[in-house]
Design a protein around this motif. Structure first.
Motif, PDB file in Angstrom:
ATOM      1  N   THR A 284       0.833  -1.205   0.000  1.00 30.83           N
ATOM      2  CA  THR A 284       0.000   0.000   0.000  1.00 30.83           C
ATOM      3  C   THR A 284       0.865   1.251   0.000  1.00 30.83           C
ATOM      4  N   LYS A 285       0.242   2.349  -0.384  1.00 40.91           N
ATOM      5  CA  LYS A 285       0.926   3.630  -0.354  1.00 40.91           C
ATOM      6  C   LYS A 285       0.807   4.227   1.038  1.00 40.91           C
ATOM      7  N   ILE A 286       1.673   5.145   1.360  1.00 42.78           N
ATOM      8  CA  ILE A 286       1.616   5.834   2.630  1.00 42.78           C
ATOM      9  C   ILE A 286       0.343   6.675   2.642  1.00 42.78           C
ATOM     10  N   PRO A 287      -0.426   6.641   3.728  1.00 40.40           N
ATOM     11  CA  PRO A 287      -1.690   7.400   3.736  1.00 40.40           C
ATOM     12  C   PRO A 287      -1.453   8.909   3.631  1.00 40.40           C
ATOM     13  N   LYS A 288      -2.368   9.582   2.968  1.00 36.48           N
ATOM     14  CA  LYS A 288      -2.277  11.033   2.827  1.00 36.48           C
ATOM     15  C   LYS A 288      -2.770  11.676   4.105  1.00 36.48           C
ATOM     16  N   HIS A 289      -2.221  12.831   4.425  1.00 38.83           N
ATOM     17  CA  HIS A 289      -2.655  13.569   5.599  1.00 38.83           C
ATOM     18  C   HIS A 289      -4.017  14.207   5.333  1.00 38.83           C
ATOM     19  N   ARG A 290      -4.823  14.271   6.352  1.00 36.49           N
ATOM     20  CA  ARG A 290      -6.133  14.915   6.249  1.00 36.49           C
ATOM     21  C   ARG A 290      -6.099  16.225   7.021  1.00 36.49           C
ATOM     22  N   GLY A 291      -6.716  17.217   6.493  1.00 37.62           N
ATOM     23  CA  GLY A 291      -6.832  18.480   7.201  1.00 37.62           C
ATOM     24  C   GLY A 291      -5.545  19.301   7.158  1.00 37.62           C
TER      25      GLY A 291
END
Length: 177
Positions: free
Chosen positions: A168-175
């Motif tokens: 999987t890819k590294i999760p994107k930051h939210r906010g």
């Protein structure tokens, strides 16, 4: 018929005695054919009892091995009694099921239960195949083993998962950061 109370046992349908096995000594094997459980009278089961007659080195008797057979035909005792030698793997299988929390999920349908039960052998095979790939993680109170048990392999799987990584890819930051 209560398995832990010989006074309740019926007369065995077939029985054999192996006089002197080189490793086990004298072995007695008994079989009860076409029994059924109280709550499942339509399901026939054969019970096989394997007993080692020679006591252990401390004088205690060896624990008996009970085998259950559900199938179309009856197994001849001459070919089935040696399964006693495979009991070590069976014992580890049940310990692995406990460690993998086989009975933990609260499943609602028989299909979900069957699917979960089908995963158990796959997880066990994964542990079996990974035993040569993991780096043993010995806890302070454990002794080092030459061959890893399935429980020790499960305890050491983290080293293998780190080496494998994740697809999987590294999760994107939210906010706002």
């Amino acid at each position: 018929m209560r398995l832990n109370d010989p006074n309740t046992w019926l007369q065995a349908d077939t029985a054999i005695e192996i006089d002197e096995h080189p490793d086990l000594g004298k072995v007695r094997v008994r079989q009860w054919i076409d029994l059924h459980f109280y709550r499942a009278p339509g399901q026939k089961v054969n019970l096989i009892l394997v007993e080692r007659m020679k006591p252990m080195s401390n004088g205690q008797p060896f624990p008996p091995l009970w085998l259950a057979w559900v199938g179309e035909r009856t197994l001849p005792l001459e070919t089935v009694w040696f399964k006693y030698l495979r009991r070590f793997g069976v014992d580890h299988w049940y310990r692995a099921k406990q460690r993998l929390h086989w009975t933990l999920p609260n499943l609602r349908t028989p299909e979900q239960s069957e699917r979960w039960s089908d995963l158990m052998p796959l997880m066990s095979w994964q542990l079996w195949l990974a035993r040569d790939l993991v780096v043993e993680n010995v806890l302070p109170w454990q002794s080092g083993n030459i061959s890893l048990t399935p429980g020790r392999v499960a305890q050491s799987m983290f080293s293998l998962l780190v080496d494998i990584g994740t697809p999987t890819k590294i999760p994107k930051h939210r906010g706002n950061i």
